[in-house]
Design an enzyme around this catalytic site. Sequence first.
Site, mmCIF file in Angstrom:
data_model
loop_
_atom_site.group_PDB
_atom_site.id
_atom_site.type_symbol
_atom_site.label_atom_id
_atom_site.label_comp_id
_atom_site.label_asym_id
_atom_site.label_seq_id
_atom_site.Cartn_x
_atom_site.Cartn_y
_atom_site.Cartn_z
ATOM 1 C CB ALA A 1 68.799 -28.133 -69.258
ATOM 2 C CG MET A 2 65.959 -22.370 -67.126
ATOM 3 S SD MET A 2 64.220 -22.695 -67.586
ATOM 4 C CE MET A 2 63.838 -21.165 -68.428
ATOM 5 C CD GLU B 1 66.787 -26.788 -72.001
ATOM 6 O OE1 GLU B 1 66.186 -25.695 -72.034
ATOM 7 O OE2 GLU B 1 66.255 -27.846 -71.610
ATOM 8 C CG HIS C 1 63.489 -23.752 -75.148
ATOM 9 N ND1 HIS C 1 62.160 -23.745 -75.498
ATOM 10 C CD2 HIS C 1 63.608 -24.716 -74.191
ATOM 11 C CE1 HIS C 1 61.510 -24.677 -74.785
ATOM 12 N NE2 HIS C 1 62.366 -25.277 -73.993
ATOM 13 C CD GLU D 1 59.413 -26.384 -72.443
ATOM 14 O OE1 GLU D 1 60.103 -27.187 -73.110
ATOM 15 O OE2 GLU D 1 59.915 -25.445 -71.782
#
Length: 885
Positions: free
Chosen positions: A268-269, A304, A307, A326
């Site tokens: 995923a992003m 995600e 983040h 990360e």
Amino acid sequence: MRTEQSKTIYLKDYQVPDYLIDETHLTFELFEDHSLVHAQLVMRRNPEAGAGLPPLVLDGQQLELLELKLDDRELGEGDYSLTASHLTLQPTQERFVVDSSVRIHPESNTALEGLYKSGTMFCTQCEAEGFRKITFYLDRPDVMSKFTTTVSAEQHAYPVLLSNGNPVASGSEEGGRHWATWEDPFKKPAYLFALVAGDLWCVEDSFTTMSSREVALRIYVEPENIDKVQHAMDSLKRSMKWDEEVYGREYDLDIFMIVAVNDFNMGAMENKGLNIFNSSCVLAKAETATDAAHQRVEAVVAHEYFHNWSGNRVTCRDWFQLSLKEGFTVFRDSEFSADTHSRTVKRIEDVAYLRTHQFAEDAGPMAHPVRPDAYMEISNFYTLTIYEKGSEVLRMIHTLLGPELFRKGSDLYFERHDGQAVTCDDFVKAMEDASGIDLTQFKRWYTQAGTPRLQVSEAYDASAQTYSLTFRQSCPATPGQSEKLPFVIPLALGLLDAQGNELPLRLQGEATASGTGRVLSITEAEQTFTFEGIAEQPLPSLLRGFSAPVKLSFPYSRDQLMFLMQHDSDGFNRWEAGQQLSVQVLQELIGQYQRGEELALDQRLVEALRTLLLDESLDQAMVAEMLSLPGEAYLTEISEVADVEAIHEAREFARLQLAAALYTPLLARYQANRDVSRATPYVAEAAHFARRSLQNIALSYLMLSQQAEVLAACVEQFENADNMTERLAALAVLVNSPFEAERSKALAMFADFFKDDALVMDQWFSVQAGSPLPGGLERVHALMQHEAFTLKNPNKVRALIGAFANQNLINFHQADGSGYRFLADQVITLNALNPQIASRLLAPLTRWRKYAPARQAQMKAELERILASGELSSDVYEVVSKSLA
Ligand code: ARG
Ligand code: ZN
């Protein structure tokens, strides 16, 4: 392709950007056979970069330049220079505006980087360097800009048009098209840009933040998946709450969106406000997703989301700092999972994964530090070392500082660097400043690759009542690093007396004991710690909770390991003692196999596992973990020279013996749990995961007996289970069994029922690809012809080819080299289609040094064949060339 990108980039060459982009205004016109991208960049000279006006060098690949303007002046061919990767022009003032129009082809983008089509929808993946395939730009994370994005597309096919931030305007055009404009108030680097256009449905919910702001939550999926979104939504809300409670981090936009796409290179992003996910990491419901899949969805949603602070609000200065976001974010998501379910079980899973896969990477030709200092292709550095070892480094800082000082440090880090692109050094500095603890030596964990060895020996002096532990650390050479300096190794330990009680611990020089368990900080190549007031020879419990990512050795006898299995107060170390016992026993069997002797299993392992099985007061997940013998990949990793057949035969022999000896208690636990499963609706929570995991591992042992009553139970579970965890486990057991009729029938039933569900079919492929029965390669070949298979979908490649090469070692390593040849063929094909996937698929061949000379030669020959196969992507070239070096 590699032409210009195959040169090595070094951290030491870092320079601040010559120019900055204050505002980025993008307009996308999406069509079926091409798309147009208009970019207006409001730019200025970077005051930190020095005087004068150097040429402006914009990144850009696979872009057809249609129009270029500098401050409204149309530029002709003599005004700029254009190569396959850069556009260079000459600014004439400190502040200026660059306008460009380019044509791109998302419809034929199979690399899945930049703007591409997944099925019928348009989507993007820009990290790390995909944005340069969308428009000419300063595609580097330290250039942060305010983005406004307008997307226009045909209304009927693409009713939903999304980008980062908040929707600010929309409308329709003539000819059935429509448009929407999105504005992201936060400055961000281009790698966090996202766009989605498609026929999507969404589930909507909301979250009230700690300062009482209402945030709209939306998860967009293809209409047929709308019933598989609730688990991700619940996970998202739990993550938002957890980040407020544990890190004091609040969400910052009015809307948070997740979109599920089927074709995606990674998990995923974290694009700002618009996370894009591999559908495998969003979609989950009881009938189609296993417990493991449910936990993965929860973890990736959390990752995600986290983040947004560790990555977006504070981002990386350059890609060498990737672990800054990360490693930290993996640490955050693993703590979230530990808090949500079982801390000990989560730790066991993470450590087993790290030791099997990251340790292998650290011992191979691509070994690199958590903060690498050179790379050819950054996509190759989204590794287990950056992610998982990076997380271990954060965990060690947490252990050394303790939870309060760690929180002070993270608060300081976010406050000090909000809105900036920073380095791992900046992070450590914030931890040092907040805690007053010097981490200078500790930082070697960021710069030295390789897994440290820690040898421990003991000395008990009965008359002085002292007990000494001597630690010797060393770290093997890795590519480019022959000498290593000592690491700071936080070592959590306890000492047990003969009854299994914890002894109070007082080090030489201390006035009073400070409790029982404690953390020693090992900083030297050789170091001794002496405990005083120890009235009897104790048994040490070392590296509790796996407090450092090292290979520890201590000369435990099997009886001592059995004692620790039962008495250690640290749950992780009870499991670890069982693993070490199993490893000793399996290595003995491997030796017997290699010498051509009759195999004989140490009955102490049988009795230790029997005790666990009979004790109904224990956590069932722990019992299941203890019953799972170390895997073939782990046994390979810890071998000097891996003997594929011996490892497989020894482990299978042990499983057969255990199954026979423990048939009765296994059947009892199986039946009791299956009865509860039958009577209980599916719940994605720890106690239920635990019950099903013990039930399913019991079933896999029981089936080795080939008893009719077990076959009947297995078929019953396969046919009647109301959830994928039980159904798939039964299918896997049937597929690995000699019962051919039942196996074929189950496979056919399953495929017929789930043929329209791509993610379930992935599991169907994986179960068959992983089966150790003879003829594995032929089965994989046949499955590649199945209508549900395509090389263009990364999940399919991973499910079939990846599972075969990574989880079916006995078939992949066939002595005739056919497995290697097959994998090389796939890599060569995929190199042209999708370099990132090709490069990842290669990993098993890069491990050639682990095997005996005959296999080494075969594996190397395949790597050489790939190298000679034509024009290689930088991704594949880097891995192959480094593996052969
Ligand atoms: N930042 C993403 C994550 O959360 C990974 C995306 C990397 N993608 C890639 N193609 N290299 O882990
Ligand atoms: Zn991440």
